[in-house]
Design a protein around this motif. Structure first.
Motif, PDB file in Angstrom:
ATOM      1  N   SER A   1     -22.324  -8.790  19.652  1.00  0.00           N
ATOM      2  CA  SER A   1     -23.425  -9.556  18.888  1.00  0.00           C
ATOM      3  C   SER A   1     -24.684  -8.877  19.084  1.00  0.00           C
ATOM      4  O   SER A   1     -24.973  -8.828  20.304  1.00  0.00           O
ATOM      5  CB  SER A   1     -23.418 -11.064  18.999  1.00  0.00           C
ATOM      6  OG  SER A   1     -23.751 -11.288  20.367  1.00  0.00           O
TER       7      SER A   1
ATOM      8  N   LEU B   1     -29.012 -10.367  15.299  1.00  0.00           N
ATOM      9  CA  LEU B   1     -28.738 -11.784  15.417  1.00  0.00           C
ATOM     10  C   LEU B   1     -27.869 -12.092  14.302  1.00  0.00           C
ATOM     11  O   LEU B   1     -28.367 -13.358  13.895  1.00  0.00           O
ATOM     12  CB  LEU B   1     -30.193 -12.467  15.770  1.00  0.00           C
ATOM     13  CG  LEU B   1     -30.858 -12.244  16.892  1.00  0.00           C
ATOM     14  CD1 LEU B   1     -32.384 -12.651  16.954  1.00  0.00           C
ATOM     15  CD2 LEU B   1     -30.066 -12.269  18.137  1.00  0.00           C
TER      16      LEU B   1
ATOM     17  N   ARG C   1     -28.993 -18.981  15.162  1.00  0.00           N
ATOM     18  CA  ARG C   1     -29.878 -17.902  15.113  1.00  0.00           C
ATOM     19  C   ARG C   1     -31.343 -18.219  15.193  1.00  0.00           C
ATOM     20  O   ARG C   1     -32.190 -17.345  15.959  1.00  0.00           O
ATOM     21  CB  ARG C   1     -29.779 -17.280  13.583  1.00  0.00           C
ATOM     22  CG  ARG C   1     -30.677 -16.121  13.304  1.00  0.00           C
ATOM     23  CD  ARG C   1     -30.410 -15.537  12.023  1.00  0.00           C
ATOM     24  NE  ARG C   1     -31.105 -14.148  11.818  1.00  0.00           N
ATOM     25  CZ  ARG C   1     -30.755 -13.142  11.075  1.00  0.00           C
ATOM     26  NH1 ARG C   1     -29.647 -13.369  10.321  1.00  0.00           N
ATOM     27  NH2 ARG C   1     -31.683 -12.076  10.928  1.00  0.00           N
TER      28      ARG C   1
ATOM     29  N   LEU D   1     -31.622 -18.257  19.181  1.00  0.00           N
ATOM     30  CA  LEU D   1     -31.473 -17.284  19.824  1.00  0.00           C
ATOM     31  C   LEU D   1     -32.874 -16.319  19.798  1.00  0.00           C
ATOM     32  O   LEU D   1     -33.338 -15.916  20.744  1.00  0.00           O
ATOM     33  CB  LEU D   1     -30.355 -16.338  19.219  1.00  0.00           C
ATOM     34  CG  LEU D   1     -29.055 -16.584  19.848  1.00  0.00           C
ATOM     35  CD1 LEU D   1     -28.028 -16.288  18.941  1.00  0.00           C
ATOM     36  CD2 LEU D   1     -28.681 -16.601  21.093  1.00  0.00           C
TER      37      LEU D   1
ATOM     38  N   GLN E   1     -36.172 -14.863  22.434  1.00  0.00           N
ATOM     39  CA  GLN E   1     -36.898 -13.590  22.755  1.00  0.00           C
ATOM     40  C   GLN E   1     -38.154 -13.593  23.086  1.00  0.00           C
ATOM     41  O   GLN E   1     -38.493 -12.552  23.805  1.00  0.00           O
ATOM     42  CB  GLN E   1     -36.714 -12.972  21.256  1.00  0.00           C
ATOM     43  CG  GLN E   1     -35.484 -12.985  20.370  1.00  0.00           C
ATOM     44  CD  GLN E   1     -34.365 -12.177  21.145  1.00  0.00           C
ATOM     45  OE1 GLN E   1     -34.730 -11.025  21.544  1.00  0.00           O
ATOM     46  NE2 GLN E   1     -33.100 -12.666  21.158  1.00  0.00           N
TER      47      GLN E   1
ATOM     48  N   GLN F   1     -25.456 -11.744  24.232  1.00  0.00           N
ATOM     49  CA  GLN F   1     -26.524 -11.723  23.159  1.00  0.00           C
ATOM     50  C   GLN F   1     -27.937 -11.507  24.199  1.00  0.00           C
ATOM     51  O   GLN F   1     -28.139 -12.266  24.842  1.00  0.00           O
ATOM     52  CB  GLN F   1     -26.720 -12.895  22.411  1.00  0.00           C
ATOM     53  CG  GLN F   1     -27.726 -12.624  21.227  1.00  0.00           C
ATOM     54  CD  GLN F   1     -27.675 -11.804  20.243  1.00  0.00           C
ATOM     55  OE1 GLN F   1     -26.321 -11.922  19.701  1.00  0.00           O
ATOM     56  NE2 GLN F   1     -28.249 -10.829  20.133  1.00  0.00           N
TER      57      GLN F   1
END
Length: 382
Positions: free
Chosen positions: A16, A20, A54, A57, A61, A108
């Motif tokens: 992955s 994303l 999504r 995640l 960041q 990820q």
């Protein structure tokens, strides 16, 4: 569907990436005989991320409140996607878990700061081993960083193993969220060169999400409706990363919304479609610059990753190479027998194979590590 040979070692690879969007999975068969094709894909599957996953995640960041708990919970959710992908792969191939040697899973990436000595991939490989009953090999980047390297890119070693041609120099370009190149010289005694060139799809995805609430620019249609701004492109290309020599790697830690907005503040008159076209030109031109600098004798550039399915971006790349006076054709890795969206997942299956064989998975010239290292950590299955 290709059939398994009696002496094949079967591995699952799960990837992955920076885009994303979801999990790509493969079952890869690696033959014991060196005269056979280096890898055969027995099954493939794609598990898209939900909008909620999504978003979670994406939020990780950058710094935020309660990160440790949020990351742990996201890792568990992500791992259930990995387990579902494994289940689908086994069903499609008609295989049992005990017929798979190991699962190689990237996780990820949520932070990548090799200059500070760490990289962080959301993942729960212990849970994946528990859910699948298969040995899981994960955390491939940390050992290279511990040895002074960037921990990325790791795919050039795989590209060399399956795509190199002793008769001609080839360049493999992976265009995911971030773009990277592997220079595979015609004289195989010369070492492979590989590094992240800069943004792949990450900025284009960000921009179309902001203006049209779409996850990506399908076939580059929106970018094709605009015209690149040379002034904006010149400003974006002044980023120091592009001129820095390899080894180097990058990600959303540098190329994010704030980076783009800082530049756009000086160009308020440019339309949103023209910005999208300029971002495509940025990806294509920085890849072409890197190829011209390190592979002037290249004959064919093979593209993998999501960017290979964007005909506008592929055209931009071909034109950028022509602008560098390079007589190179641009094709997808399909021409070499591997679908563009399978390459990275197979690469992590291959890295799991290398771990099992106690062979190095990194290339020190690529990552900057002190020496070759065996990459990964093992979580035994049930």
């Amino acid at each position: 569907m290709p059939t398994q040979t009696p002496h094949s070692a079967l591995y699952i690879g799960l990837m992955s990436g920076t885009s994303l969007d979801g999990v790509d999975g493969v079952i890869a068969a690696f033959p014991s005989a060196p005269t056979q094709h280096p890898v055969t894909t027995l099954a493939s599957a794609y598990m898209p991320f939900s909008a909620t996953l999504r978003q979670e995640l994406m939020a990780l960041q950058s710094p935020g409140a309660n990160e440790i708990e949020r990351e742990a919970l996201v890792a568990n959710t992500l791992t259930t996607h990995y387990a579902a992908c494994v289940e689908r792969l086994l069903a499609d191939a008609g295989l049992r878990p005990d017929q798979i040697r190991a699962v190689g899973v990237h996780g990820q990436t949520i932070r990548h700061r090799p200059e500070l000595g760490f990289t962080r991939q959301a993942n729960n490989p212990a849970l994946l081993a528990e859910l699948t009953g298969i040995d899981v090999i994960a955390d491939f980047r940390s050992r290279d960083i511990a040895a002074g390297g960037q921990g990325a890119p790791l795919v050039p070693a795989f590209h060399q193993a399956v795509f190199a041609d002793p008769q001609q120099t080839r360049v493999v370009v992976n265009i995911g969220g971030i773009a990277n190149i592997s220079v595979l010289h015609s004289h195989l005694k010369r070492e492979v060169i590989g590094f992240d060139t800069g943004p792949g799809n990450v900025l284009m995805d960000l921009w179309i999400k902001r203006h049209h609430d779409k996850d990506y620019d399908a076939s580059g249609q929106w970018a094709a409706s605009g015209q690149p701004s040379q002034a904006l492109l010149d400003a974006l290309r002044k980023e120091e990363y592009f001129a820095a020599p390899p080894p180097k790697s990058t990600g959303r830690d540098l190329f994010h919304a704030a980076w783009l907005d800082k530049h756009l503040a000086n160009f308020p008159q440019i339309s949103s479609a023209d910005v999208q076209a300029t971002l495509a030109a940025l990806t294509a031109s920085t890849i072409a610059d890197a190829i011209a600098r390190h592979a002037a004798d290249v004959k064919t550039v093979y593209v993998c990753g999501g960017g290979a399915y964007n005909p506008y971006l592929m055209l931009q790349l071909a034109q950028a190479l022509q602008g560098q006076r390079l007589a190179a054709t641009v094709e997808s890795t399909e021409a070499l027998g591997i679908a563009p969206n399978h390459v990275e997942a197979i690469a992590f299956a291959w890295l799991a194979l290398r771990f099992d064989q106690r062979l190095p998975g990194n290339l020190p010239l690529v990552t900057g590590a002190r020496d070759f290292r065996i990459l990964g950590a093992l979580y035994p299955g049930n």
